[in-house]
Enzyme design. Structure first.
Site, mmCIF file in Angstrom:
data_model
loop_
_atom_site.group_PDB
_atom_site.id
_atom_site.type_symbol
_atom_site.label_atom_id
_atom_site.label_comp_id
_atom_site.label_asym_id
_atom_site.label_seq_id
_atom_site.Cartn_x
_atom_site.Cartn_y
_atom_site.Cartn_z
ATOM 1 N N TYR A 149 0.885 -1.318 -0.094
ATOM 2 C CA TYR A 149 -0.037 -0.193 -0.041
ATOM 3 C C TYR A 149 0.881 1.317 -0.094
ATOM 4 C CZ TYR A 149 -3.815 3.140 1.683
ATOM 5 O OH TYR A 149 -4.715 4.047 1.817
ATOM 6 N N TYR A 208 -4.676 -2.492 19.812
ATOM 7 C CA TYR A 208 -3.152 -2.951 19.441
ATOM 8 C C TYR A 208 -2.104 -2.411 20.083
ATOM 9 C CZ TYR A 208 -6.359 -4.936 15.809
ATOM 10 O OH TYR A 208 -7.375 -5.460 14.967
HETATM 11 P P1 NAD Z 1 -12.866 1.733 0.710
HETATM 12 O O1 NAD Z 1 -12.130 0.346 0.962
HETATM 13 O O2 NAD Z 1 -14.280 1.820 1.542
HETATM 14 O O3 NAD Z 1 -13.045 1.974 -0.746
HETATM 15 C C1 NAD Z 1 -12.119 1.785 -1.915
HETATM 16 C C2 NAD Z 1 -13.062 1.077 -2.931
HETATM 17 O O4 NAD Z 1 -12.005 0.986 -4.123
HETATM 18 C C3 NAD Z 1 -14.052 0.132 -2.727
HETATM 19 O O5 NAD Z 1 -15.214 0.484 -3.137
HETATM 20 C C4 NAD Z 1 -13.391 -1.114 -3.576
HETATM 21 O O6 NAD Z 1 -14.300 -2.069 -4.101
HETATM 22 C C5 NAD Z 1 -12.656 -0.480 -4.881
HETATM 23 N N1 NAD Z 1 -11.659 -0.903 -5.601
HETATM 24 C C6 NAD Z 1 -10.493 -1.776 -4.886
HETATM 25 N N2 NAD Z 1 -9.722 -2.018 -5.775
HETATM 26 C C7 NAD Z 1 -10.176 -1.838 -7.037
HETATM 27 C C8 NAD Z 1 -9.869 -1.961 -8.494
HETATM 28 N N3 NAD Z 1 -8.623 -2.567 -8.601
HETATM 29 N N4 NAD Z 1 -10.900 -1.732 -9.252
HETATM 30 C C9 NAD Z 1 -12.033 -0.956 -9.195
HETATM 31 N N5 NAD Z 1 -12.353 -0.547 -7.564
HETATM 32 C C10 NAD Z 1 -11.539 -0.928 -6.739
HETATM 33 O O7 NAD Z 1 -11.703 2.674 1.260
HETATM 34 P P2 NAD Z 1 -11.909 4.230 1.433
HETATM 35 O O8 NAD Z 1 -11.668 4.433 2.690
HETATM 36 O O9 NAD Z 1 -13.384 4.663 0.754
HETATM 37 O O10 NAD Z 1 -10.419 4.718 0.574
HETATM 38 C C11 NAD Z 1 -10.867 5.451 -0.789
HETATM 39 C C12 NAD Z 1 -9.532 5.994 -0.978
HETATM 40 O O11 NAD Z 1 -8.962 6.835 -0.131
HETATM 41 C C13 NAD Z 1 -8.319 4.740 -1.322
HETATM 42 O O12 NAD Z 1 -7.466 4.932 -2.574
HETATM 43 C C14 NAD Z 1 -7.575 5.056 -0.113
HETATM 44 O O13 NAD Z 1 -6.161 4.644 -0.216
HETATM 45 C C15 NAD Z 1 -7.549 6.397 0.033
HETATM 46 N N6 NAD Z 1 -7.425 6.968 1.566
HETATM 47 C C16 NAD Z 1 -8.223 6.620 2.474
HETATM 48 C C17 NAD Z 1 -8.086 6.981 3.790
HETATM 49 C C18 NAD Z 1 -9.050 6.551 4.813
HETATM 50 O O14 NAD Z 1 -8.817 7.044 6.056
HETATM 51 N N7 NAD Z 1 -10.418 6.342 4.465
HETATM 52 C C19 NAD Z 1 -6.949 7.818 4.106
HETATM 53 C C20 NAD Z 1 -5.851 7.719 2.933
HETATM 54 C C21 NAD Z 1 -6.313 7.461 1.865
HETATM 55 N N1 UDP Z 2 -6.111 -0.461 15.866
HETATM 56 C C1 UDP Z 2 -6.326 -0.851 17.049
HETATM 57 N N2 UDP Z 2 -7.350 -1.763 17.080
HETATM 58 C C2 UDP Z 2 -8.021 -2.083 16.104
HETATM 59 C C3 UDP Z 2 -7.815 -1.495 14.904
HETATM 60 C C4 UDP Z 2 -6.658 -0.738 14.844
HETATM 61 O O1 UDP Z 2 -5.740 -0.707 18.127
HETATM 62 O O2 UDP Z 2 -8.998 -2.934 16.370
HETATM 63 C C5 UDP Z 2 -4.977 0.526 15.604
HETATM 64 C C6 UDP Z 2 -3.795 0.136 14.741
HETATM 65 O O3 UDP Z 2 -2.913 -0.676 15.049
HETATM 66 C C7 UDP Z 2 -3.361 1.661 14.511
HETATM 67 C C8 UDP Z 2 -4.459 2.726 14.720
HETATM 68 O O4 UDP Z 2 -5.467 1.839 15.452
HETATM 69 O O5 UDP Z 2 -2.352 1.895 15.452
HETATM 70 C C9 UDP Z 2 -5.243 3.025 13.381
HETATM 71 O O6 UDP Z 2 -5.411 1.835 12.616
HETATM 72 P P1 UDP Z 2 -6.153 1.717 11.139
HETATM 73 O O7 UDP Z 2 -6.222 0.402 10.684
HETATM 74 O O8 UDP Z 2 -7.783 2.080 11.475
HETATM 75 O O9 UDP Z 2 -5.420 2.806 10.429
HETATM 76 P P2 UDP Z 2 -3.749 3.141 9.811
HETATM 77 O O10 UDP Z 2 -3.061 2.188 10.587
HETATM 78 O O11 UDP Z 2 -3.868 2.604 8.285
HETATM 79 O O12 UDP Z 2 -3.658 4.473 10.485
#
Ligand code: NAD
Ligand code: UDP
Length: 318
Positions: A149, A208
Site C-alpha cells: 500500500y 493493538y
Molecule cells: P474503501 O475500501 O471503502 O474504498 C475503496 C474502493 O475501491 C472500494 O469500493 C473497492 O471495491 C474499490 N476498489 C479496490 N480495488 C479496485 C480496483 N482494482 N478497481 C476498481 N475498484 C477497486 O476505502 P476508502 O476508505 O473509501 O478509501 C478510498 C481511497 O482513499 C483509497 O484510495 C484510499 O487509499 C484513500 N485513503 C483513505 C483513507 C481513509 O482513512 N479512509 C486515508 C488515506 C487514503
Molecule cells: N488499531 C487498534 N485496534 C483495532 C484496529 C486498529 O488498536 O481494532 C490501531 C492500529 O494498530 C493503528 C491505529 O489503530 O495503530 C489505526 O489503525 P487503522 O487500521 O484504522 O489505520 P492506519 O493504521 O492505516 O492508520
C-alpha cells in the site's frame, strides 16, 4: 456552475466508503457521475440510493484494466484502504495502485480530463517528523507487510508527477489522513469501525499495543469537501496537499470516547501491535487552509456520534 456546461466526473472506488460520499457531493454540485468499482471492499448498499438518478451511472470495472469513457474530471480512489484488506491481497493492491494509476492517467490524457489522486498519509510511513508537512519524504519500510500500500501509493504519486512533467497533464495529489464516518464497512478492520462495532455488540475493544500511539481523525464530509475544492484549484496547483483533521488522539483516548458515546459493557483488551504500525500521525494542514480556504469543521465527538448512529441502525436496526 451557472455556465450550462455539464461536467462529467469519474469516481473510481465510488462504491467504497469515501467514494460514495464523494459521488453524493458531486451530484449535489450538478455533475454527471460515473462510478467505477470492482466491489472488492465497496458495497452496492453505499450507492443504492443513487441508482435511479439519471446523472449517475455505475460501472462494475477493475481499474487495473484500461477504461474508455468520456470524462472531464477523474477522482482516482479505487484501492483497498484498510490494512486488513490490502494485506490480504498485497499483489493486487500494488497492481491497483500502479496499473490503476497508469490506466487512469492515460484516460485523463485521452479525454483531456483533470485527475485527482487519493494518496495517503501512509506515504510518510512511520514518520520521524511530527506533524507531517508535505515537504517530508517519509520513513517507509519498502519490504514490510504495509509496503504494498505505502509503496504502491508512493509509486502512484511518482507516476502522477511524471505525467504532469512529461505530458503537462493537470494533476492533483491529495494526501489523505485517517478518515471515518458512516458507510465504513462493519468488518472494514480499521480502528473507528472496529471500536464502534465492538462497543455496540458488547465485545471487547481491541487495542493493538498499549494504546499510546496516535492518529488524527477527519470526518468524511470534511474530506470530500476538500477533494472537490482541490479539483477546482488552478492547473498550476498540483499538490501534494495534506488533508485531514489535525486534532490528534491516542488510540486509548479514542476507545474511551467511543465507549462514552455507545455505553454498554465492553472491556478494553490489549493485543500485539502489528509490524510497522506508525507510532504517531498528525497532518500539518497550513497549505490546505491557504490554498483551499478549507479546514475541518466536524469535531471528533460529533463525527463519532454520527458514525455510531449509522452503525447502530445497521447492526441493531434502530
Ligand atoms: P474503501 O475500501 O471503502 O474504498 C475503496 C474502493 O475501491 C472500494 O469500493 C473497492 O471495491 C474499490 N476498489 C479496490 N480495488 C479496485 C480496483 N482494482 N478497481 C476498481 N475498484 C477497486 O476505502 P476508502 O476508505 O473509501 O478509501 C478510498 C481511497 O482513499 C483509497 O484510495 C484510499 O487509499 C484513500 N485513503 C483513505 C483513507 C481513509 O482513512 N479512509 C486515508 C488515506 C487514503
Ligand atoms: N488499531 C487498534 N485496534 C483495532 C484496529 C486498529 O488498536 O481494532 C490501531 C492500529 O494498530 C493503528 C491505529 O489503530 O495503530 C489505526 O489503525 P487503522 O487500521 O484504522 O489505520 P492506519 O493504521 O492505516 O492508520
Amino acid at each position: 456552475m451557472g455556465t450550462g456546461v455539464i461536467v462529467k466526473a469519474l469516481v473510481t472506488g465510488g462504491a467504497g466508503f469515501i467514494g460514495s460520499h464523494l459521488c453524493d457531493l458531486l451530484l449535489a454540485k450538478d455533475r454527471q457521475v460515473i462510478c467505477a468499482d470492482n466491489f472488492y471492499t465497496g458495497s452496492e448498499e453505499n450507492i443504492r440510493h443513487l441508482l435511479g438518478n439519471p446523472n449517475f451511472e455505475l460501472l462494475r470495472h477493475d481499474i487495473t484494466v484500461p477504461l474508455e469513457v468520456e470524462t472531464d474530471e477523474i477522482f482516482n480512489l479505487a484501492c483497498p484502504a484498510s490494512p486488513v484488506h490490502y494485506q490480504r491481497i498485497p499483489i493486487e493492491t500494488t497492481r491497483t495502485c500502479v496499473y490503476g494509476a497508469i490506466n487512469m492517467l492515460d484516460l485523463a490524457c485521452a479525454s483531456g480530463a483533470r485527475i485527482l489522486q487519493a494518496s495517503t498519509s501512509e506515504v510518510y510511513g512511520d514518520p520521524q517528523v511530527h506533524p507531517q508537512t508535505e515537504a517530508y519524504w517519509g520513513h517507509v519500510n519498502p519490504i514490510g507487510p504495509r509496503s504494498c500500500y505505502d509503496e504502491g501509493k508512493r509509486c502512484a504519486e511518482a507516476l502522477f508527477f511524471d505525467y504532469w512533467r512529461q505530458s503537462k497533464l493537470p494533476i492533483k495529489v491529495l494526501r489523505i489522513f485517517n478518515t471515518y464516518g458512516p458507510r465504513m464497512h462493519p468488518s472494514d478492520g480499521r480502528v473507528v469501525s472496529n471500536f464502534i462495532v465492538q462497543a455496540l455488540r458488547n465485545d471487547p475493544i481491541t487495542i493493538y499495543g498499549d494504546g499510546s500511539h496516535t492518529r488524527s481523525f477527519c470526518y468524511v464530509d470534511d474530506l470530500v469537501d476538500a477533494m472537490v475544492r482541490m479539483m477546482a484549484t488552478p492547473d498550476d496547483f498540483v499538490g501534494p496537499l495534506n488533508v485531514g483533521n489535525p486534532s490528534e488522539v491516542t488510540i486509548l483516548e479514542l476507545a474511551e470516547l467511543v465507549l462514552g458515546i455507545v455505553g454498554g459493557k465492553s472491556k478494553i483488551e490489549f493485543k500485539p501491535l502489528p509490524q510497522d504500525d506508525p507510532q504517531q500521525r498528525q497532518p500539518d494542514i497550513d497549505l490546505a487552509r491557504s490554498t483551499l480556504d478549507w479546514s475541518p469543521r466536524v469535531a471528533l465527538e460529533d463525527g463519532l456520534g454520527e458514525t455510531v448512529r449509522y452503525f447502530r441502525r445497521l447492526i441493531n436496526g434502530n
